[in-house]
Design an enzyme around this catalytic site. Structure first.
Site, PDB file in Angstrom:
ATOM      1  N   GLU A 191      -2.627  10.806   8.779  1.00  0.00           N
ATOM      2  CA  GLU A 191      -3.546  10.707   7.647  1.00  0.00           C
ATOM      3  C   GLU A 191      -4.793  11.514   7.944  1.00  0.00           C
ATOM      4  OE1 GLU A 191      -3.840   6.675   5.461  1.00  0.00           O
ATOM      5  OE2 GLU A 191      -5.822   7.044   6.325  1.00  0.00           O
ATOM      6  N   ARG A 219      -7.825  -8.429  -8.983  1.00  0.00           N
ATOM      7  CA  ARG A 219      -8.554  -9.691  -9.223  1.00  0.00           C
ATOM      8  C   ARG A 219      -9.947  -9.340  -9.713  1.00  0.00           C
ATOM      9  NH1 ARG A 219      -9.377  -8.540  -3.574  1.00  0.00           N
ATOM     10  NH2 ARG A 219     -11.586  -8.019  -3.432  1.00  0.00           N
ATOM     11  N   LYS A 276       0.801  -1.225   0.000  1.00  0.00           N
ATOM     12  CA  LYS A 276       0.000   0.000   0.000  1.00  0.00           C
ATOM     13  C   LYS A 276       0.836   1.278   0.000  1.00  0.00           C
ATOM     14  CE  LYS A 276      -4.218  -1.927   1.816  1.00  0.00           C
ATOM     15  NZ  LYS A 276      -5.462  -1.701   2.550  1.00  0.00           N
TER      16      LYS A 276
END
Lengths: 497, 171, 497, 171
Positions: C200, C292, C116
């Site tokens: 964040e 995916r 990430k």
């Protein structure tokens, strides 16, 4: 506003209407005969009323009884489905009298649609092309010859006292026509004491292409594309699709316009279908309006995204059709196979009885409308349609492949079905190339190919069948005998497995 | 054991060679050894993996002479191969119609008798219409299966008949 | 050209992939654990191989065993489904080494998507907006304060040694941040001997909106619209839909363009999903790429008409994506409800065991992807998703009504399911108005409403329950006693009924 | 007969008034007479038309005290109303959690034991974590249902437990 609908029908179409009722929050009233007490439409409706014995005349065709139930249940509208009373103008008028909102055209329009000669005359006046021929009985042999030379040979000479192919003669020139006219008149005079003959163009390699039409009480009219229904047996449709492989947007616009014209000509309200014959030179001839929801309506639903039963109810509610012709886009391709209980090799004779097991296919783009469930029964009192298997695909080929796979996954135990026939058709070169005609089965010897395919399929499964057979024998032996050694171990394993 | 499959003019052999335990077996089918693992078995059907492929077989009928199964949805009739069977089998015919030597005319469909077109004692030819049945809104003509004399009629106008009911005896 | 695909998965997604294989005429190879020997994917594949014990580590996560089966069966490609090995870069690389065509992105791209921090850095470089905050660990408390004042309070102070909500502190100003920094550093030093903190932006009333992306080996890239997946529990999606109620064509074009940019930035090939958070002011922040096929892909299939598994296979075959961005039209509205085996009132705890009976809904616009069948079993070894119920409608409201009806028709015996919860959500004013956020359940006290709804439903069925109870008692009595008179007649009737 | 439905604080009456023959009955539900026609009945379930509406009811459990049924897909618990039942019912509680007076701590989910957080003889409070189970990729903490002493632990790390298995005795 309609709040409760009596559905004067049974089987898959009753279930189809109930489904939309549920989605719209409208109450549904089912009716059932003795034979149908365990049917799904009885179980799925809000209320269910018994209306009589198995025979249709005693139940689903019993107008007074159905009206009685409608009034007793407080239904404010009635959906006729297809078949039974759906195109009976008298029944429509009876509903009108009893202030029950009949979801369909007026009795007057229905009456006109039902009278083929009158309807043809109306269409001619409205400039909707019909099959060329005498617009009424021919006066005499010279009249017949005159008409024939106008429409061109070959022509059919038809006796109105015939029916089912009797009293129809195919002729190729004036001489043959004069001869045939004399013979037909003589025959008819001998048998009926009178003669009444028609002349009609003999059409070959016909496609059956129909247009879904809709018209509301405000005069708005649209067509919702075509359905090609050429693959038939005994004049009954087997496979339908939209779009037709021979209809492009230009033709769609043109014939769709004719279909709308036809609807206006008979002052048709609600949804209906204008049926056309198309011959190889590209000409379309109007034949009739089906004044009801068609069996094959899901094909149109899948390519238009519309719920046609909802649209019927909206129109019956006096609402305007909520879109314009230009808003409609034909999206992808849909195919329907009518899964009938019939024996293809016994001239499509009905096959009825208990259905102990059913496996219904599913998957992306697969829709099944059916009354089947494991343990149900196919009755000999009603028609042979058990299920409608409909697939959608972005392209014809995707739709066809999905249909092929779904047919393989569809298992109905206890009765013969048309599934094997469809597998053969779906794999045929002619179907893939869109070479369709009403004589498709005969023209391409499909039944012979089906026999070959079945033989191949059986051979491909023969190893498995043989394996199952020997294991079964051993299993039975192990259960009958209580022999020593291996067999006891075997039995234990079998029972555990 | 040897089997005949439907009306295919050939014999096929199949036998259980070995019980490997744990519901696994070696079987020999058409001369080839295959692995078979049972997932589920009852007197009515069997689920198994043959080599690496799953199959579901239902047993619909099992008499000494023949066995009707449904293999992955495909109905198949197996005939156990004896001398006697072969004779009977040839006479019955593979296409579903009764052979000429049969006494009885049976109905292959269920329905209601609309009309009876012959009387007892009538002489009939193969293909003559014996009666008309109505089923699912359709009228179906039932034709005689051989030349002969109608010995007994088990038909009444308006009556219902089931599939495989005897309609007439023709001698 | 791919001719045989090993599906390294189980349950509904294995069945989904098999379905497309069948339609394309590609052979499918299933793998199964001890627990799954009776599962539908085993029964529907062309071939099926046993790979180990029930525990995922011994079977569906056993890379060597799966590769061994792929080679033994002659599969030329492998579809990973979702979960299990689907986003394991090592496995992808192993497939590449063994020359098995892995249907998905390269191991390199997958590795980047999985990291990430690295991914975020790549996106920042590519001008794809990510959640504001430190792009790496903060150096010290002053660095933290500097970043916080840049992105604006409130902010989250996160320890990289946390996880699952631990080590996260919400702070509203410089003072609180300085205090929290000290505390967090101390805690972390005490527990781990080191400290590593991130800052964040704290986002409130978040929507989770993702874009389906596709990119082929020729560099063509498209997005196939968005899916709104805001309704969640414990960070797991429950309901997904397309379009999102807050995305119009302008926003779709704009964020879709960002999604494509993100795919290109990591050199992504095949289908994937770019996930974004959207806050109430309309800003979108990229969070990650799911490398995916998603659980919720049917939603996109229904509004685009595409078969996404087919598209995956085509791309893996080296083909070009057969359409351009401008060809794609978002048609109607699709909603998916994930039918989980869980007890809503036990904090969504799993509910497992045998499922003696199942009734699967059907009808126009209804699609169900499921591994359920009557007599199957829900295993505690694997995840709780039993079925995906997906409905399509011309409008959001039609799709919602179809979903509501289908939920009612879905019956699963033996385990607790999320179906009742969805009924309550689908009927809620907030859902109907599109007021979605990831805290939807809590924000609108949905569980309290569910309790009320269940009580109401039970009361509405109480007459029927009581009737069934008294008839049952009589029935049992009639079977136990052989008393004279009425009871014998009763028994006879009961047995006949 | 009087019934209580789930934990609704009210009694409901229901009785069969008359057998009309032909599988039809008159029943009295909450004081109102209704017509009931049985389509199908076994010991496991019943299909009937009540007035004009079809219903399918499955019987999942039937003890003297209570009856668990599924009515048209909706699970409902009926409690036959006796004096005794009322007491037991109140103690068991309607929400699915065991009452304070219960000795046993049962697992409401199946799963594998990940950790055991107490020892026999430990004093625990209601809400303390007794053990952690893993099921479907999730970890679920099982909390004590009351204050007391752990008398017996029927838990082992790594073992599997089924739904309703007894995990511990707390006294």
């Amino acid at each position: 506003m309609i709040e409760k609908i009596l559905i004067a029908n049974r089987g898959e179409i009753a279930l189809r209407v109930i489904k939309t009722c549920k989605i719209l929050g409208i109450k549904s009233v089912a009716v059932y005969s003795d034979e149908d007490v365990n049917s799904l439409h009885v179980k799925n409706a809000t209320e269910s009323y018994h209306i009589g014995e198995a025979s249709p005349a005693q139940s689903y065709l019993n107008q007074d009884k159905i009206i009685e139930v409608a009034l007793a249940s407080g239904a404010d509208a009635l959906h006729p489905g297809y078949g039974f009373l759906s195109e009976n103008a008298d029944f429509t008028i009876l509903c009108e009298k009893k202030k029950i909102n009949f979801i369909g055209p007026s009795g007057k329009a229905m009456h006109l649609c039902g009278d083929k000669m009158k309807c043809k005359a109306v269409m001619e006046k409205a400039n909707v092309p019909t099959v060329p021929g005498s617009s009424d009985l021919v006066k005499d042999v010279d009249d017949a010859v005159k008409i024939a030379s106008k429409i061109g040979y070959p022509v059919l000479l038809k006796s109105v006292f015939g029916g089912g192919g009797r009293g129809i003669r195919l002729v190729n020139n004036d001489n043959e026509l004069r001869e045939a006219f004399e013979a037909a008149t003589g025959e008819s005079m001998a048998a009926f004491g009178k003669s009444a003959l028609l002349v009609e163009k003999f059409l070959q390699k016909i496609r059956h292409i129909e247009f879904q039409i809709g018209r509301d009480s405000h005069g708005n009219a649209v067509h919702i594309f075509e359905r090609e229904c050429s693959i038939q047996r005994r004049n009954q449709k087997l496979i339908e699709m939209s779009p037709s492989p021979v209809v492009d947007q230009k033709i769609r616009d043109k014939i769709g316009e004719l279909a709308i014209k036809a609807a206006i000509a008979v002052d048709y309200e609600n949804l209906g279908t204008a049926e056309f014959l198309r011959i190889d030179d590209g000409s379309f001839y109007f034949i009739e309006i089906n004044a009801r929801l068609q069996v094959e309506h899901p094909v149109t639903e899948l390519v238009s995204g519309l719920d046609l039963v909802k649209l019927q109810i909206d129109i019956a509610n006096g609402e305007e059709i909520p879109f314009k012709q230009k808003d409609l886009v034909l999206n992808g391709c849909a195919i329907e196979c009518r899964i009938n209980a019939e024996d293809t090799f016994l001239d499509f004779a009905p096959s009825t009885g208990p259905v102990p097991d059913v496996k219904i296919p599913s998957g992306p783009g697969v829709r099944v409308d059916t009354y089947l469930y494991p343990g149900c029964s196919v009755s000999s009192f009603y028609d042979s349609l058990m299920a409608k298997l409909v697939t959608w695909g972005e392209t014809f080929d995707e739709s066809r492949r999905r249909m092929r796979t779904a047919l393989n996954d569809f298992y109905i135990e206890g009765v013969e079905t048309s599934i094997p026939l469809y597998k053969t058709i779906l794999e045929s070169k002619e179907f893939i190339e869109g070479k369709l005609s009403t004589d498709f089965l005969k023209r391409y010897k499909i039944l012979d190919r089906l026999k070959d395919d079945l033989k191949k399929e059986i051979l491909s499964k023969s190893d498995v069948a043989l394996a199952a057979a020997v294991i079964h024998s051993e299993y039975l032996k192990s259960r009958v005998k209580s022999s020593p050694g291996q067999n006891i171990r075997w039995k234990a394993q079998m029972d555990r497995a | 054991m040897e089997y005949k499959i439907e009306d295919i003019d050939k014999k096929f052999d199949a036998e259980v060679l070995q019980n490997l335990g744990n519901s696994e077996f070696v079987v020999k089918i058409k001369g080839k050894e295959r692995n078979l693992k049972i997932l589920n078995i009852t007197s009515k059907g069997i689920e198994f993996i043959l080599d690496q492929s799953y199959h579901f077989v239902k047993y619909l009928e099992d008499s000494t002479a023949k066995m009707r199964v449904v293999v992955d949805g495909v109905p198949i009739t197996l005939n156990r191969h004896h001398q006697l069977n072969e004779i009977v089998y040839k006479n019955v015919g593979g296409s579903g119609s009764e052979g000429d030597s049969q006494l009885y005319l049976k109905s292959q469909i269920p329905g209601k008798v609309v009309s009876v077109n012959v009387k007892e004692g009538d002489k009939v030819k193969k293909g003559d219409v014996i009666c008309v049945l109505e089923s699912m809104k359709m009228q179906v003509s039932i034709k005689g299966h051989k030349d002969g004399t109608v010995k007994k009629l088990k038909l009444k106008k308006g009556a219902s008949v089931a599939k495989n009911d005897i309609l007439a005896e023709i001698e």
